[in-house]
Design a protein around this motif. Structure first.
Motif, PDB file in Angstrom:
ATOM      1  N   GLY A  98     -24.440 -23.733  56.680  1.00 48.08           N
ATOM      2  CA  GLY A  98     -24.959 -23.228  57.955  1.00 48.08           C
ATOM      3  C   GLY A  98     -24.843 -24.255  59.067  1.00 48.08           C
ATOM      4  N   GLY A  99     -24.948 -23.738  60.293  1.00 46.49           N
ATOM      5  CA  GLY A  99     -24.879 -24.614  61.466  1.00 46.49           C
ATOM      6  C   GLY A  99     -26.063 -25.569  61.516  1.00 46.49           C
ATOM      7  N   LYS A 100     -27.210 -25.104  61.075  1.00 44.29           N
ATOM      8  CA  LYS A 100     -28.411 -25.940  61.082  1.00 44.29           C
ATOM      9  C   LYS A 100     -28.220 -27.156  60.177  1.00 44.29           C
ATOM     10  CE  LYS A 100     -33.116 -24.566  61.196  1.00 44.29           C
ATOM     11  NZ  LYS A 100     -34.078 -23.562  60.751  1.00 44.29           N
ATOM     12  N   TRP A 124     -33.392 -25.046  71.616  1.00 42.96           N
ATOM     13  CA  TRP A 124     -33.610 -24.394  70.322  1.00 42.96           C
ATOM     14  C   TRP A 124     -34.655 -25.203  69.543  1.00 42.96           C
ATOM     15  CZ3 TRP A 124     -30.942 -25.279  65.163  1.00 42.96           C
ATOM     16  CH2 TRP A 124     -31.327 -24.285  64.258  1.00 42.96           C
ATOM     17  N   TYR A 127     -34.106 -28.639  67.281  1.00 43.30           N
ATOM     18  CA  TYR A 127     -33.532 -29.936  67.694  1.00 43.30           C
ATOM     19  C   TYR A 127     -34.559 -31.081  67.674  1.00 43.30           C
ATOM     20  CZ  TYR A 127     -29.671 -27.063  69.652  1.00 43.30           C
ATOM     21  OH  TYR A 127     -28.657 -26.172  69.843  1.00 43.30           O
ATOM     22  N   ASN A 170     -25.780 -26.790  73.950  1.00 47.77           N
ATOM     23  CA  ASN A 170     -25.732 -25.521  73.230  1.00 47.77           C
ATOM     24  C   ASN A 170     -25.338 -24.438  74.234  1.00 47.77           C
ATOM     25  OD1 ASN A 170     -28.328 -23.267  72.050  1.00 47.77           O
ATOM     26  ND2 ASN A 170     -26.247 -23.455  71.310  1.00 47.77           N
ATOM     27  N   ASN A 174     -29.458 -20.746  73.084  1.00 44.85           N
ATOM     28  CA  ASN A 174     -30.680 -20.121  72.595  1.00 44.85           C
ATOM     29  C   ASN A 174     -31.808 -21.005  73.106  1.00 44.85           C
ATOM     30  OD1 ASN A 174     -32.812 -19.071  71.182  1.00 44.85           O
ATOM     31  ND2 ASN A 174     -32.084 -19.672  69.150  1.00 44.85           N
ATOM     32  N   ASP A 202     -23.469 -27.631  69.847  1.00 43.65           N
ATOM     33  CA  ASP A 202     -23.879 -26.568  68.927  1.00 43.65           C
ATOM     34  C   ASP A 202     -23.228 -25.267  69.406  1.00 43.65           C
ATOM     35  OD1 ASP A 202     -25.131 -24.552  67.524  1.00 43.65           O
ATOM     36  OD2 ASP A 202     -27.170 -25.223  67.957  1.00 43.65           O
ATOM     37  N   CYS A 204     -22.991 -22.336  67.906  1.00 48.00           N
ATOM     38  CA  CYS A 204     -23.461 -21.193  67.118  1.00 48.00           C
ATOM     39  C   CYS A 204     -23.147 -19.832  67.773  1.00 48.00           C
ATOM     40  CB  CYS A 204     -24.956 -21.398  66.976  1.00 48.00           C
ATOM     41  SG  CYS A 204     -25.756 -20.337  65.867  1.00 48.00           S
ATOM     42  N   TYR A 205     -23.235 -19.780  69.112  1.00 46.73           N
ATOM     43  CA  TYR A 205     -23.048 -18.498  69.824  1.00 46.73           C
ATOM     44  C   TYR A 205     -21.729 -18.447  70.596  1.00 46.73           C
ATOM     45  CZ  TYR A 205     -27.988 -17.970  68.750  1.00 46.73           C
ATOM     46  OH  TYR A 205     -29.187 -17.867  68.079  1.00 46.73           O
ATOM     47  N   SER A 233     -20.964 -22.405  63.387  1.00 48.36           N
ATOM     48  CA  SER A 233     -21.663 -21.557  62.435  1.00 48.36           C
ATOM     49  C   SER A 233     -20.962 -20.214  62.301  1.00 48.36           C
ATOM     50  CB  SER A 233     -23.086 -21.329  62.937  1.00 48.36           C
ATOM     51  OG  SER A 233     -23.697 -20.288  62.212  1.00 48.36           O
ATOM     52  N   SER A 235     -22.745 -17.782  61.002  1.00 50.46           N
ATOM     53  CA  SER A 235     -23.914 -16.903  60.856  1.00 50.46           C
ATOM     54  C   SER A 235     -23.915 -15.720  61.803  1.00 50.46           C
ATOM     55  CB  SER A 235     -25.194 -17.706  61.089  1.00 50.46           C
ATOM     56  OG  SER A 235     -25.483 -18.486  59.983  1.00 50.46           O
ATOM     57  N   LYS A 236     -23.795 -16.018  63.101  1.00 48.57           N
ATOM     58  CA  LYS A 236     -23.983 -14.952  64.091  1.00 48.57           C
ATOM     59  C   LYS A 236     -22.657 -14.226  64.329  1.00 48.57           C
ATOM     60  CE  LYS A 236     -27.787 -17.507  64.814  1.00 48.57           C
ATOM     61  NZ  LYS A 236     -29.183 -17.323  64.821  1.00 48.57           N
ATOM     62  N   ARG A 244     -25.211 -18.665  54.698  1.00 49.09           N
ATOM     63  CA  ARG A 244     -25.352 -20.091  54.993  1.00 49.09           C
ATOM     64  C   ARG A 244     -23.996 -20.802  55.047  1.00 49.09           C
ATOM     65  NH1 ARG A 244     -27.887 -19.819  57.693  1.00 49.09           N
ATOM     66  NH2 ARG A 244     -28.708 -21.909  57.809  1.00 49.09           N
TER      67      ARG A 244
HETATM   68  N1  PLP Z   1     -28.189 -23.345  66.600  1.00 47.59           N
HETATM   69  C1  PLP Z   1     -28.857 -22.412  67.292  1.00 47.59           C
HETATM   70  C2  PLP Z   1     -28.967 -22.568  68.762  1.00 47.59           C
HETATM   71  C3  PLP Z   1     -29.423 -21.309  66.639  1.00 47.59           C
HETATM   72  O1  PLP Z   1     -30.062 -20.377  67.344  1.00 47.59           O
HETATM   73  C4  PLP Z   1     -29.299 -21.220  65.239  1.00 47.59           C
HETATM   74  C5  PLP Z   1     -29.912 -20.109  64.508  1.00 47.59           C
HETATM   75  O2  PLP Z   1     -30.736 -19.380  64.988  1.00 47.59           O
HETATM   76  C6  PLP Z   1     -28.602 -22.217  64.569  1.00 47.59           C
HETATM   77  C7  PLP Z   1     -28.053 -23.271  65.278  1.00 47.59           C
HETATM   78  C8  PLP Z   1     -28.444 -22.219  63.083  1.00 47.59           C
HETATM   79  O3  PLP Z   1     -27.711 -21.218  62.588  1.00 47.59           O
HETATM   80  P1  PLP Z   1     -27.221 -21.216  61.055  1.00 47.59           P
HETATM   81  O4  PLP Z   1     -27.879 -22.354  60.357  1.00 47.59           O
HETATM   82  O5  PLP Z   1     -27.648 -19.900  60.508  1.00 47.59           O
HETATM   83  O6  PLP Z   1     -25.755 -21.389  61.092  1.00 47.59           O
END
Ligand code: PLP
Length: 404
Positions: A98-100, A124, A127, A170, A174, A202, A204-205, A233, A235-236, A244
């Motif tokens: 996952g990105g996290k 977010w 962080y 980011n 988010n 980051d 992610c989006y 990531s 994920s989204k 993950r």
């Molecule tokens: N970064 C941001 C800004 C997010 O909103 C999220 C998930 O909500 C993540 C990273 C992590 O995403 P993941 O671990 O599911 O890839």
């Protein structure tokens, strides 16, 4: 019990209390409208699911190399190059859970005790906690709501000290949905190079952009690689939050450090998920496009609906699947100003059975994070409830404090 300092330093997820309260209402059979989701409401596309099933049937269920199987590292750098214009070698790419996990590893690979990480508010939630966990200092920089929460290079430069190691960006963001313009990214990169810090981007989006905005990576800028680290990531973008899957793109020394941390913690990301990710990155982007068409319509409706509520202001974000209205000028109940968004969130859930996340969780009280990762029908119902909550309020008894 005497737990480690690092555990006592960090906070649990700020959204947990809302989640628990929501679960209680659902258990009573109450019709709750949920504007809280941090994940697309669509299933993982079939071609990706089938790839995982195939992987199981072919017994690809054993340990893999720590950084992920080579075809996936290759696919990740190719995908990033194709859609976001970077040029990394597979050995500069590490597959993470996952990105996290990518962000966590990078921060732990670079931050020593007291090392500073610049974080742009609204941020977010994870962080600052990740930085604290690594014994570093999160330094919060407010962005200007009047400027659509766009971080400015000049402001960032002023906040850099000899202890600054990383700036986290980011875009799309988010919770604000803000997309950083390409020219501002270029200015931020210039500052990073001049002051010798890393930009941890980051992404992610990255594909959740609307209107004139296009997916963009700071890694595509000339000369970026030495000062840029990408946390990506799946994920989204591919509706794969539960699988993950994410990855890190970074200069060799940093990728090696991330790999070392990973090899001594998780060993490797799940093998089956890796083969699903390989299909996601190599396969058709059609389902992504279809999802974005839906999100684009929902975003329009959500912004228009929010702007009709007296006292609510909402900037038009170009990305993610959140909007971030300021409700401090609105009032509810017996003329209670909306500025205390922790209370607003609580009362919205109690009175209207509507879930939103308070801006306080993201370092921005006075705002609500509203997700449109839900159906158009639920968006209409949620807007109705939100409008009723604020419209039913008499005019505010005192001037609401608006966060600058
Ligand atoms: N970064 C941001 C800004 C997010 O909103 C999220 C998930 O909500 C993540 C990273 C992590 O995403 P993941 O671990 O599911 O890839």
């Amino acid at each position: 019990m005497q737990l480690a300092d690092r555990v006592n330093r960090i906070q649990p997820s700020a959204t947990l209390a809302v989640f628990n309260a929501k679960e209680k209402l659902l258990a009573q059979g109450i019709d709750v409208v949920d504007f809280g989701p941090g994940e697309p409401d669509f299933p993982t596309p079939d071609h990706i699911k089938r790839a995982a099933i195939r992987a199981i049937e072919e017994n690809k269920t054993k340990y893999t190399p720590s950084g992920g199987v080579m075809p996936l590292r290759q696919a990740a750098v190719e995908w990033h190059s194709k859609y976001l214009g970077s040029s990394y070698a597979p050995k500069e790419c590490v597959i993470n859970s996952g990105g996290k996990h990518s962000l966590f590893n990078v921060i732990h690979a670079l931050i020593n005790s007291g090392g500073e990480v610049l974080i742009l508010a609204p941020y977010w939630v994870s962080y600052p906690e990740m930085v604290k966990c690594a014994d570093g200092n999160p330094v919060i920089l407010d962005t200007d709501p009047e400027d659509g929460f766009v971080p400015r290079a000049s402001q960032i430069e002023k906040a850099i000290t000899p202890r600054t190691k990383i700036l986290i960006v980011n875009s799309p963001a988010n919770p604000s949905g803000t997309v950083i313009p390409e020219e501002e990214f270029a200015a931020i990169l210039e500052v990073a190079k001049k002051r010798n810090i890393f930009v941890l981007s980051d992404e992610c989006y990255s594909h959740f952009v609307y209107g004139k905005a296009r997916p963009f990576s700071i890694a595509s800028l000339p000369g970026a690689k030495s000062n840029v680290i990408i946390s990506a990531s799946l994920s989204k973008t591919f509706c794969m939050t539960g699988w993950r899957m994410g990855y890190t793109l970074a200069p060799q020394e940093i990728s090696d450090a991330v790999l070392k941390l990973q090899s001594q913690s998780i060993s490797n990301p799940t093998s089956i998920a890796q083969y699903a990710a390989l299909e996601a990155l190599r396969g058709s982007m059609e389902s992504v496009e279809q999802m974005l068409t839906q999100f684009s319509r929902r975003r329009r409706r959500m912004i228009d609906g929010l702007r009709e509520i007296p006292g609510v202001t909402c900037h038009e974000p170009e990305g993610s699947f959140y909007v971030f209205p300021n409700v401090s000028g609105a009032s509810y109940g017996d003329g209670i100003p909306g500025a205390d968004t922790l209370q607003v969130t609580k009362e919205l859930l109690e009175r209207e059975h509507l879930v939103v996340i308070p801006g306080d969780a993201f370092g921005a009280p006075g705002y609500l994070r509203i997700s449109y990762a839900t159906s158009m029908e639920r968006i209409e119902e949620g807007l109705l409830r939100l409008g009723r909550f604020f419209r039913a309020g008499k005019p505010a008894t005192s001037t609401a404090a608006t966060r600058g």
